[in-house]
Design an enzyme around this catalytic site. Structure first.
Site, PDB file in Angstrom:
ATOM      1  N   ASP A  10       0.950  -1.378  -0.128  1.00 40.01           N
ATOM      2  CA  ASP A  10      -0.023  -0.044   0.004  1.00 40.01           C
ATOM      3  C   ASP A  10       0.803   1.270  -0.095  1.00 40.01           C
ATOM      4  O   ASP A  10       1.640   1.319   1.106  1.00 40.01           O
ATOM      5  CB  ASP A  10      -0.801  -0.219   1.306  1.00 40.01           C
ATOM      6  N   ASP A 110      -3.196   2.421  -5.751  1.00 37.35           N
ATOM      7  CA  ASP A 110      -2.002   2.351  -4.900  1.00 37.35           C
ATOM      8  C   ASP A 110      -1.942   1.120  -4.013  1.00 37.35           C
ATOM      9  O   ASP A 110      -1.192   1.105  -2.951  1.00 37.35           O
ATOM     10  CB  ASP A 110      -1.809   3.765  -3.838  1.00 37.35           C
ATOM     11  N   GLU A 111      -2.662   0.036  -4.291  1.00 36.25           N
ATOM     12  CA  GLU A 111      -2.678  -1.187  -3.515  1.00 36.25           C
ATOM     13  C   GLU A 111      -2.595  -2.471  -4.296  1.00 36.25           C
ATOM     14  O   GLU A 111      -3.119  -2.295  -5.389  1.00 36.25           O
ATOM     15  CB  GLU A 111      -3.966  -1.196  -2.806  1.00 36.25           C
TER      16      GLU A 111
HETATM   17  P1  TTP Z   1      -4.992   5.587   0.984  1.00 38.61           P
HETATM   18  O1  TTP Z   1      -4.424   4.423   0.759  1.00 38.61           O
HETATM   19  O2  TTP Z   1      -6.519   5.535   1.744  1.00 38.61           O
HETATM   20  O3  TTP Z   1      -4.479   6.801   1.483  1.00 38.61           O
HETATM   21  P2  TTP Z   1      -3.210   7.449   1.209  1.00 38.61           P
HETATM   22  O4  TTP Z   1      -2.304   6.557   0.266  1.00 38.61           O
HETATM   23  O5  TTP Z   1      -3.010   8.890   0.965  1.00 38.61           O
HETATM   24  O6  TTP Z   1      -2.318   7.284   2.607  1.00 38.61           O
HETATM   25  P3  TTP Z   1      -1.848   6.154   3.468  1.00 38.61           P
HETATM   26  O7  TTP Z   1      -0.188   6.541   3.734  1.00 38.61           O
HETATM   27  O8  TTP Z   1      -2.522   5.908   4.559  1.00 38.61           O
HETATM   28  O9  TTP Z   1      -2.045   4.851   2.731  1.00 38.61           O
HETATM   29  O10 TTP Z   1      -5.687   6.091  -0.372  1.00 38.61           O
HETATM   30  C1  TTP Z   1      -4.855   6.307  -1.771  1.00 38.61           C
HETATM   31  C2  TTP Z   1      -5.398   7.411  -2.432  1.00 38.61           C
HETATM   32  O11 TTP Z   1      -6.714   7.492  -2.661  1.00 38.61           O
HETATM   33  C3  TTP Z   1      -4.810   8.794  -1.767  1.00 38.61           C
HETATM   34  O12 TTP Z   1      -3.461   9.004  -1.887  1.00 38.61           O
HETATM   35  C4  TTP Z   1      -5.754   9.422  -2.390  1.00 38.61           C
HETATM   36  C5  TTP Z   1      -7.113   8.995  -2.750  1.00 38.61           C
HETATM   37  N1  TTP Z   1      -7.992   9.058  -1.717  1.00 38.61           N
HETATM   38  C6  TTP Z   1      -9.225  10.011  -2.205  1.00 38.61           C
HETATM   39  O13 TTP Z   1      -8.892  10.737  -3.161  1.00 38.61           O
HETATM   40  N2  TTP Z   1     -10.074  10.341  -1.063  1.00 38.61           N
HETATM   41  C7  TTP Z   1     -10.206   9.930   0.013  1.00 38.61           C
HETATM   42  O14 TTP Z   1     -11.081   9.850   0.832  1.00 38.61           O
HETATM   43  C8  TTP Z   1      -9.294   8.663   0.284  1.00 38.61           C
HETATM   44  C9  TTP Z   1      -9.197   8.095   1.655  1.00 38.61           C
HETATM   45  C10 TTP Z   1      -8.338   8.515  -0.548  1.00 38.61           C
HETATM   46 CA    CA Z   2      -2.016   4.227   0.599  1.00 36.01          CA
END
Ligand code: TTP
Ligand code: CA
Length: 364
Positions: A10, A110-111
């Site tokens: 992730d 991103d996963e």
């Molecule tokens: P996430 O994996 O939830 O968050 P992240 O990568 O920003 O942070 P983390 O370090 O906790 O993994 O979400 C992935 C991407 O999806 C994030 O960079 C932006 C997008 N996103 C949105 O556009 N709106 C949202 O409400 C969320 C949760 C994520």
């Molecule tokens: Ca992430």
């Protein structure tokens, strides 16, 4: 049976990290990436932010004006989302990750899940070094950091990954998995939303551990067989969902070169049987049935030909592939004097059996 070793990768604060990558000067400042609705200069919502901004209370989904307020007096940087750019970066990382896994499943920008059982011989010890190697390669080639959760299945890998971010590496071995989940609130399980967790709470089931020891028959009475059994298994860290590429492949095939050019059926079938073994493994992994079997042939004059058979019934076993490949070659060799140089085996025209996951997600 050997346990599986499944990873979830992730990417950390992904959109904001991408922005830092193309402009390292903002790295030490709060960075907020948002969707600007355009109604007023300020209106819109936060997509994500870097960890400096999060320390100040900024959260995904928060209105931008609120994030601005939280970051008042700092040198915060606000940027609009640039999905195309994030996708480019994502694709580069996914391509690297794919090369490290026997099977691979991208779940979002991103996963991704990686089944690395074979690469680490089922060893969580080796998985740790392997995960560090993957992280180092992506960091040096793309410049993005991410967190990895390692577990005996997707469910545990995902929760392991969430437990330590950013740049985390969390390993939960098969024998630790149940205890690892036990203290978490039930709503951490996929499919347990507000309504379900409230209902569970009224039964005295608050943690995953409570759910694990709750009578499965009672769960079935309340939620039905599919969900009841799913909740029971998930709480007990049991999850047999395979790691598999989303979206249906049109065909599954393998091609190989003969040790020497030949017109001999038995010699050719030795090679195609080898290829069939691999094709059949993929068929099992994808839980698909095929209706068409085909051969592909490159002859000594480098011309290529293919022949196919449509089955009366969908099949999924390797003996059916072997039998039809044999028939196709018998016929084909009767049509040409030329020797064969390369051969391929292909199955296609899939009818997918509804996987359990699909049935479940339609519930959620
Ligand atoms: P996430 O994996 O939830 O968050 P992240 O990568 O920003 O942070 P983390 O370090 O906790 O993994 O979400 C992935 C991407 O999806 C994030 O960079 C932006 C997008 N996103 C949105 O556009 N709106 C949202 O409400 C969320 C949760 C994520
Ligand atoms: Ca992430």
């Amino acid at each position: 049976m050997q346990n599986r070793v499944v990873m979830l990768a992730d990417f950390d604060y992904f959109f904001a990290q991408c922005e830092e990558l193309r402009n390292p000067a903002i790295k030490d400042k709060p960075v907020v990436v948002g969707v600007y609705s355009g109604r007023t200069k300020e209106s819109g919502a936060v997509s994500t932010s870097n960890y400096i901004a999060r320390k100040n209370g900024v959260k995904s989904g928060m209105p931008l004006f609120m994030a601005k307020r939280k970051l008042e007096g700092t040198d915060a940087v606000f940027l609009p989302v640039d999905h195309q750019y994030y996708e480019q970066i994502s694709n580069r990382i996914m391509q690297i990750l794919r090369g490290y896994a026997t099977s691979f499943e991208q779940v979002s920008v991103d996963e991704a899940y990686l089944d690395v059982t074979g690469q680490v011989q089922g060893s969580f010890e080796k998985a740790k070094d392997y995960a560090e190697k993957i992280k180092a390669e992506v960091k040096s080639r793309v410049g993005i950091s991410f967190s990895i959760g390692v577990g005996p299945n997707k469910l545990v890998a995902k929760i392991a990954c969430d437990s330590q971010k950013p740049d985390g590496l969390t390993i939960v071995r098969s024998e630790e998995a149940k205890d690892f989940l036990a203290t978490l609130p039930v709503d951490r399980l996929l499919g347990v939303g507000k309504k379900t967790s409230a209902k569970m709470g009224s039964l005295g089931v608050k943690t995953v551990g409570d759910l694990a020891s709750y009578d499965v028959q009672k769960l079935i009475v309340i939620w039905g067989k599919i969900l009841g059994v799913y909740f029971h298994n998930a709480a007990n860290a049991v999850d047999n969902e395979p790691v598999q590429e989303q979206g249906e492949a049109e065909s599954i095939s393998r091609i190989g070169t003969l040790k020497q050019d030949s017109h001999d059926l038995a010699f050719i079938l030795q090679k195609t049987d080898e290829l069939t073994e691999d094709v059949a493994k993929d068929v099992v992994e994808r839980n698909s049935s095929f209706k068409q079997v085909a051969i592909y042939v490159v002859l000594t004059d480098l011309s290529s030909k293919s022949r196919s058979i449509t089955l009366e019934q969908p099949a999924k076993d390797k003996e059916t592939i072997k039998k039809n490949v044999k028939e196709l070659f018998e016929k084909f060799l009767g049509e040409t004097q030329l020797e064969v140089r390369r051969v391929g085996v292909k199955v296609s025209d899939f009818s997918r059996e509804e996987p359990r996951q699909k049935q479940l997600t339609s519930f959620f």
